[in-house]
Design an enzyme around this catalytic site. Structure first.
Site, PDB file in Angstrom:
ATOM      1  N   ASP A 266      -5.961  -4.111  -2.042  1.00 11.21           N
ATOM      2  CA  ASP A 266      -4.877  -3.756  -1.124  1.00 11.21           C
ATOM      3  C   ASP A 266      -4.140  -5.005  -0.620  1.00 11.21           C
ATOM      4  OD1 ASP A 266      -3.541  -2.964   1.444  1.00 11.21           O
ATOM      5  OD2 ASP A 266      -4.504  -1.049   1.015  1.00 11.21           O
TER       6      ASP A 266
ATOM      7  N   SER B 259       0.829  -1.204   0.000  1.00 14.83           N
ATOM      8  CA  SER B 259       0.000   0.000   0.000  1.00 14.83           C
ATOM      9  C   SER B 259       0.868   1.261   0.000  1.00 14.83           C
ATOM     10  CB  SER B 259      -0.960  -0.049   1.184  1.00 14.83           C
ATOM     11  OG  SER B 259      -2.031   0.856   1.017  1.00 14.83           O
TER      12      SER B 259
END
Length: 349
Positions: A206, A53
């Site tokens: 993610d 991320s």
């Protein structure tokens, strides 16, 4: 004595480390500060980075900066990237084109009616509904700051960027020729904010759900045994969450730390086998784990601050990261190559 300006002597070889960078939205600016201080110090050499991320963004920018200008180039690249993030956020700030909402800013980010409305909307509408054209300002920022074609050809460190396959639930590690803007955006694809990122017919969210970050690529592919984990999500948060936002935030923190906890359990198990002589040294790799974190400071931040890209806020996080890294260097630099600087069982098991 180690100070904020300590650098290695000319006759002192830098100690090799691998970095594991967590994700956490704009709180990734804390990691920027940690990296800035480690690069400034000059006594460590980064062999590889596993990241997720916001950590993946930091990792890509770090590698590109090192490629173009060494340690100082990486520090400048990270500064320019986060400044571009802040400028992009200001450009797309709805307060610029909805002036009647400007007064809500005085409530503060947590209590702004604008934030309350946005928080509620994200629970009702998916990004396929409120963002049908799949606009993502981060793409523009990334592509303006990193030449991924050049990075793939000349990357000076090993990069491992983690994403989650939406359909299989498996982790995907992007590395070498796979590193591109799409891979970074896949690693940072919060499913309530962005549509899944499609790469070669596979769809990704993610990476924090399956590896925040993954440690095993560093174990398998890096020569160094030293892994420095830069935490963004608090491991410990005292007290029971009460509000809906607090409960959801703690659920996310626990779930985004869960994969790291599992890998630490495996590392602790192997370490015990080696240290107890149950297997011969050299048969398995005894990892040395280090940790830079600021749980108290992160716990004091609001849930919504993960979306706060105000430049002054990002600089505050950077400065906090620099302080924590400076303190870590003072206490634990001597442990690099010798021993873990944390008690893995106490911290993770």
């Amino acid at each position: 004595m180690t100070t904020a300006h300590t650098r290695r002597r000319d006759d002192e070889a830098p100690r090799q480390i691998a970095l594991a960078l967590q994700g956490g939205g704009m709180h990734g600016a804390f990691t920027w500060g940690v990296l800035d201080r480690l690069l400034e110090d000059g006594r460590l050499a980064i062999e590889g980075v596993s990241a997720t991320s916001a950590g993946a963004m930091n990792a890509a920018v770090l590698a590109y900066g090192i490629m173009n200008g060494g340690e100082s180039g990486a520090r400048q690249a990270l500064h320019d990237f986060w400044q571009a993030v802040a400028q992009s956020a200001e450009r797309y700030n709805p307060l610029r084109w909805m002036p009647w909402l400007k007064g809500t800013h005085s409530f503060g980010l947590d209590h702004s009616p604008l934030y309350a409305f946005a928080d509620m909307a994200l629970r009702i509408f998916s990004p396929y509904q409120f963002n049908p054209h799949n606009l993502n300002p981060l793409r523009e920022v990334l592509e303006s700051q990193v030449d991924f074609a050049s990075l793939r050809k000349q990357c000076p460190i090993r990069l491992y960027l983690c994403a989650t396959n939406v359909e299989t639930g498996k982790i995907r590690i992007f590395t070498d020729e796979d590193v591109c803007a799409d891979a970074v955006l896949a690693s940072a694809c919060v499913p309530t904010l962005f549509q899944a990122v499609t790469i070669d017919g596979e769809h990704y969210w993610d990476g924090g759900y399956m590896g925040n970050p993954a440690i095993y690529p560093l174990i398998y592919n890096c020569k160094t045994r030293d892994v420095v984990i830069v935490h963004v999500n608090p491991l410990v948060r005292r007290g029971v969450p009460i509000t809906a936002a607090e409960i959801l935030n703690r659920i996310n923190e626990i779930s985004f730390n869960s994969s790291l906890m599992r890998e630490m359990r495996a590392i602790a198990f192997v370490t015990d086998l080696i240290q107890q002589g149950k297997i011969e040294r050299g048969e398995l790799k005894e990892m040395l784990i280090h940790s830079i974190r600021a749980d108290d400071a992160m716990c004091a931040l609001s849930v919504s601050s993960k979306y706060n890209a105000d430049w002054s806020f990002l600089c505050d996080l950077r400065d906090n990261g620099r302080r924590e890294a400076d303190a870590w260097l003072a206490r634990h630099h001597r442990n690099i190559g010798q021993r873990s600087s944390i008690d893995i069982r106490k911290e993770f098991l």
